[in-house]
Design a protein around this motif. Structure first.
Motif, PDB file in Angstrom:
ATOM      1  N   ALA A 122       0.846  -1.201   0.000  1.00  0.00           N
ATOM      2  CA  ALA A 122       0.000   0.000   0.000  1.00  0.00           C
ATOM      3  C   ALA A 122       0.882   1.253   0.000  1.00  0.00           C
ATOM      4  O   ALA A 122       0.887   2.018   0.970  1.00  0.00           O
ATOM      5  CB  ALA A 122      -0.932  -0.011   1.203  1.00  0.00           C
ATOM      6  N   PRO A 123       1.650   1.475  -1.067  1.00  0.00           N
ATOM      7  CA  PRO A 123       2.582   2.616  -1.084  1.00  0.00           C
ATOM      8  C   PRO A 123       1.898   3.968  -0.969  1.00  0.00           C
ATOM      9  O   PRO A 123       2.534   4.945  -0.559  1.00  0.00           O
ATOM     10  CB  PRO A 123       3.290   2.457  -2.436  1.00  0.00           C
ATOM     11  N   GLU A 124       0.608   4.031  -1.305  1.00  0.00           N
ATOM     12  CA  GLU A 124      -0.105   5.298  -1.199  1.00  0.00           C
ATOM     13  C   GLU A 124      -0.283   5.744   0.240  1.00  0.00           C
ATOM     14  O   GLU A 124      -0.552   6.924   0.516  1.00  0.00           O
ATOM     15  CB  GLU A 124      -1.473   5.194  -1.883  1.00  0.00           C
ATOM     16  N   LEU A 125      -0.103   4.820   1.201  1.00  0.00           N
ATOM     17  CA  LEU A 125      -0.288   5.139   2.613  1.00  0.00           C
ATOM     18  C   LEU A 125       0.988   5.581   3.301  1.00  0.00           C
ATOM     19  O   LEU A 125       0.939   6.082   4.421  1.00  0.00           O
ATOM     20  CB  LEU A 125      -0.829   3.910   3.364  1.00  0.00           C
ATOM     21  N   ILE A 126       2.138   5.377   2.659  1.00  0.00           N
ATOM     22  CA  ILE A 126       3.428   5.526   3.339  1.00  0.00           C
ATOM     23  C   ILE A 126       4.363   6.413   2.528  1.00  0.00           C
ATOM     24  O   ILE A 126       4.598   6.173   1.340  1.00  0.00           O
ATOM     25  CB  ILE A 126       4.066   4.143   3.575  1.00  0.00           C
ATOM     26  N   SER A 127       4.924   7.421   3.181  1.00  0.00           N
ATOM     27  CA  SER A 127       5.850   8.338   2.508  1.00  0.00           C
ATOM     28  C   SER A 127       7.293   7.886   2.630  1.00  0.00           C
ATOM     29  O   SER A 127       8.141   8.241   1.801  1.00  0.00           O
ATOM     30  CB  SER A 127       5.708   9.747   3.090  1.00  0.00           C
ATOM     31  N   GLY A 128       7.599   7.116   3.669  1.00  0.00           N
ATOM     32  CA  GLY A 128       8.952   6.626   3.886  1.00  0.00           C
ATOM     33  C   GLY A 128       8.960   5.676   5.063  1.00  0.00           C
ATOM     34  O   GLY A 128       8.002   5.639   5.855  1.00  0.00           O
ATOM     35  N   VAL A 129      10.029   4.896   5.187  1.00  0.00           N
ATOM     36  CA  VAL A 129      10.136   3.937   6.292  1.00  0.00           C
ATOM     37  C   VAL A 129      11.482   4.100   6.986  1.00  0.00           C
ATOM     38  O   VAL A 129      12.525   4.232   6.340  1.00  0.00           O
ATOM     39  CB  VAL A 129       9.955   2.483   5.820  1.00  0.00           C
ATOM     40  N   VAL A 130      11.438   4.098   8.315  1.00  0.00           N
ATOM     41  CA  VAL A 130      12.642   4.040   9.141  1.00  0.00           C
ATOM     42  C   VAL A 130      12.676   2.647   9.744  1.00  0.00           C
ATOM     43  O   VAL A 130      11.765   2.264  10.487  1.00  0.00           O
ATOM     44  CB  VAL A 130      12.631   5.104  10.252  1.00  0.00           C
ATOM     45  N   LEU A 131      13.699   1.879   9.403  1.00  0.00           N
ATOM     46  CA  LEU A 131      13.804   0.487   9.833  1.00  0.00           C
ATOM     47  C   LEU A 131      14.867   0.406  10.916  1.00  0.00           C
ATOM     48  O   LEU A 131      16.061   0.481  10.646  1.00  0.00           O
ATOM     49  CB  LEU A 131      14.158  -0.403   8.639  1.00  0.00           C
ATOM     50  N   SER A 132      14.409   0.262  12.148  1.00  0.00           N
ATOM     51  CA  SER A 132      15.287   0.273  13.313  1.00  0.00           C
ATOM     52  C   SER A 132      15.523  -1.161  13.785  1.00  0.00           C
ATOM     53  O   SER A 132      14.565  -1.905  14.015  1.00  0.00           O
ATOM     54  CB  SER A 132      14.637   1.099  14.426  1.00  0.00           C
ATOM     55  N   ALA A 133      16.793  -1.565  13.904  1.00  0.00           N
ATOM     56  CA  ALA A 133      17.127  -2.948  14.277  1.00  0.00           C
ATOM     57  C   ALA A 133      16.282  -3.918  13.466  1.00  0.00           C
ATOM     58  O   ALA A 133      15.598  -4.781  14.015  1.00  0.00           O
ATOM     59  CB  ALA A 133      16.917  -3.161  15.774  1.00  0.00           C
ATOM     60  N   PRO A 134      16.301  -3.796  12.139  1.00  0.00           N
ATOM     61  CA  PRO A 134      15.265  -4.430  11.323  1.00  0.00           C
ATOM     62  C   PRO A 134      15.369  -5.942  11.187  1.00  0.00           C
ATOM     63  O   PRO A 134      16.429  -6.487  10.908  1.00  0.00           O
ATOM     64  CB  PRO A 134      15.462  -3.768   9.950  1.00  0.00           C
ATOM     65  N   PHE A 135      14.225  -6.589  11.389  1.00  0.00           N
ATOM     66  CA  PHE A 135      14.045  -7.982  11.003  1.00  0.00           C
ATOM     67  C   PHE A 135      13.166  -7.983   9.759  1.00  0.00           C
ATOM     68  O   PHE A 135      11.942  -7.907   9.860  1.00  0.00           O
ATOM     69  CB  PHE A 135      13.396  -8.789  12.127  1.00  0.00           C
ATOM     70  N   VAL A 136      13.788  -8.051   8.596  1.00  0.00           N
ATOM     71  CA  VAL A 136      13.043  -8.104   7.345  1.00  0.00           C
ATOM     72  C   VAL A 136      13.340  -9.406   6.607  1.00  0.00           C
ATOM     73  O   VAL A 136      12.965  -9.577   5.448  1.00  0.00           O
ATOM     74  CB  VAL A 136      13.357  -6.887   6.450  1.00  0.00           C
ATOM     75  N   ARG A 137      14.035 -10.325   7.278  1.00  0.00           N
ATOM     76  CA  ARG A 137      14.260 -11.675   6.776  1.00  0.00           C
ATOM     77  C   ARG A 137      14.522 -12.570   7.982  1.00  0.00           C
ATOM     78  O   ARG A 137      14.802 -12.099   9.090  1.00  0.00           O
ATOM     79  CB  ARG A 137      15.430 -11.729   5.800  1.00  0.00           C
ATOM     80  N   ASP A 138      14.432 -13.862   7.759  1.00  0.00           N
ATOM     81  CA  ASP A 138      14.673 -14.814   8.836  1.00  0.00           C
ATOM     82  C   ASP A 138      16.168 -15.096   8.956  1.00  0.00           C
ATOM     83  O   ASP A 138      16.825 -15.420   7.962  1.00  0.00           O
ATOM     84  CB  ASP A 138      13.926 -16.125   8.561  1.00  0.00           C
ATOM     85  N   GLY A 139      16.695 -14.955  10.157  1.00  0.00           N
ATOM     86  CA  GLY A 139      18.100 -15.228  10.382  1.00  0.00           C
ATOM     87  C   GLY A 139      18.347 -16.709  10.598  1.00  0.00           C
ATOM     88  O   GLY A 139      17.425 -17.491  10.846  1.00  0.00           O
ATOM     89  N   GLU A 140      19.592 -17.096  10.514  1.00  0.00           N
ATOM     90  CA  GLU A 140      19.981 -18.477  10.771  1.00  0.00           C
ATOM     91  C   GLU A 140      20.185 -18.659  12.276  1.00  0.00           C
ATOM     92  O   GLU A 140      21.120 -18.117  12.852  1.00  0.00           O
ATOM     93  CB  GLU A 140      21.280 -18.817  10.020  1.00  0.00           C
ATOM     94  N   ALA A 141      19.304 -19.413  12.903  1.00  0.00           N
ATOM     95  CA  ALA A 141      19.374 -19.613  14.349  1.00  0.00           C
ATOM     96  C   ALA A 141      20.336 -20.743  14.681  1.00  0.00           C
ATOM     97  O   ALA A 141      20.321 -21.805  14.048  1.00  0.00           O
ATOM     98  CB  ALA A 141      17.988 -19.923  14.899  1.00  0.00           C
ATOM     99  N   GLY A 142      21.195 -20.523  15.680  1.00  0.00           N
ATOM    100  CA  GLY A 142      22.075 -21.569  16.173  1.00  0.00           C
ATOM    101  C   GLY A 142      21.328 -22.493  17.121  1.00  0.00           C
ATOM    102  O   GLY A 142      20.160 -22.271  17.459  1.00  0.00           O
ATOM    103  N   LEU A 143      22.012 -23.530  17.603  1.00  0.00           N
ATOM    104  CA  LEU A 143      21.381 -24.519  18.472  1.00  0.00           C
ATOM    105  C   LEU A 143      20.862 -23.887  19.756  1.00  0.00           C
ATOM    106  O   LEU A 143      19.734 -24.152  20.191  1.00  0.00           O
ATOM    107  CB  LEU A 143      22.380 -25.636  18.791  1.00  0.00           C
TER     108      LEU A 143
END
Length: 279
Positions: A122-143
């Motif tokens: 919905a880009p019409e709703l958002i002028s910009g994004v500030v991504l703080s400590a961003p989780f935008v993908r899944d990380g590789e978790a250790g044991l």
């Protein structure tokens, strides 16, 4: 159709507003006048995570809305699902309800994943994004991390284990850290919330990652070099920024909540970024 409710709350919030959605009710604060900034706290924290950043942005001439995620704070707990993608849909519903024009969205942790998803859908709703400590993908978790996540799904262990881990996210804690932590602990003890922590543990950010190339709005990435959620937080910040063509602001020693530990520096970065956005 979303409906707005409000009531006088505790000393922590002078006024709490509510957004009624098909799956439950979300709580948010709405302060100041000017261009809209919507702030999403990190997973399993309260909207008062923005208690330092909000007054700085309001003083700079912005209207700031801070939201409690599903199951947290004054928001309802009995939702059919939790995570970044449901939060993105909540964000879009809130922006449409506020009807204040395109907003700058500041999302921390999974809030950043929600901001990415919403900006693509919905880009019409958002002028910009500030991504703080961003989780935008899944990380590789250790044991060890996988074991911790498994234990956090056990209702009797989840709350004390999570609260013992919480200080690691703010290695440079503010003076009121103990007070905020106590409020968070009290939130988890509310009726119906025994399973909320476990519900978030199965969350994936894959749908946000799949939409990174569709984000056309300007982006700013803020990362603390002491963020323990990534093996190399600087490398992760640069990866996110590279996918979005974004600027990066690194805060030396900050953890997973940079706006709590360095609110003035984050406010300066956010207002400079906001000032560069097309009106």
């Amino acid at each position: 159709m979303a409906n707005l409710f409000s009531h006088r709350a505790t000393k922590e919030h002078a006024m709490t507003h509510y957004l009624e959605l098909p799956g439950g009710r979300l709580a948010y604060d709405d302060e100041g006048d000017g261009p809209l900034v919507v702030c999403l706290p990190s997973m399993l924290d309260l909207r008062s995570q923005y208690r330092f950043l909000t007054p700085l942005l309001v003083a700079a001439g912005y209207r700031v809305v801070t939201l409690d995620q599903r199951g947290m704070g004054d928001s309802d707990a009995a939702w059919p699902e939790y995570g970044s993608t449901p939060l993105a849909h909540d964000l879009m519903a809130l922006l449409r309800h506020l009807d204040a024009g395109p907003a700058l969205v500041h999302g921390c942790s999974n809030g950043a994943g929600a901001a990415v998803y919403a900006a693509a859908e919905a880009p019409e709703l958002i002028s910009g994004v500030v991504l703080s400590a961003p989780f935008v993908r899944d990380g590789e978790a250790g044991l060890a991390q996988k074991l911790t996540q498994a234990l956090l799904r056990v209702p009797g262990l989840a709350r004390p284990l999570y609260m013992s881990y919480y200080p690691k996210w703010e290695p440079k804690p503010p003076a009121d850290f103990a007070e905020h932590r106590a409020r968070l602990d009290a939130s988890f003890r509310r009726p119906g919330r025994a399973k909320v922590i476990g519900a978030y543990m199965g969350m994936s950010h894959a749908e946000a990652e799949a939409r990174l190339d569709r984000v056309a709005v300007p982006a700013l990435v803020i990362m603390g070099t002491g963020d323990i959620d990534w093996p190399d937080p600087v490398a992760e910040a640069e990866w996110v920024a590279g996918r979005l063509g974004a600027e990066v602001v690194l805060l030396d020693g900050a953890g997973h909540h940079p706006h709590v530990e360095f609110p003035e520096r984050v406010a300066d970065a956010v207002t400079a970024f906001a000032g560069s956005l097309p009106r």
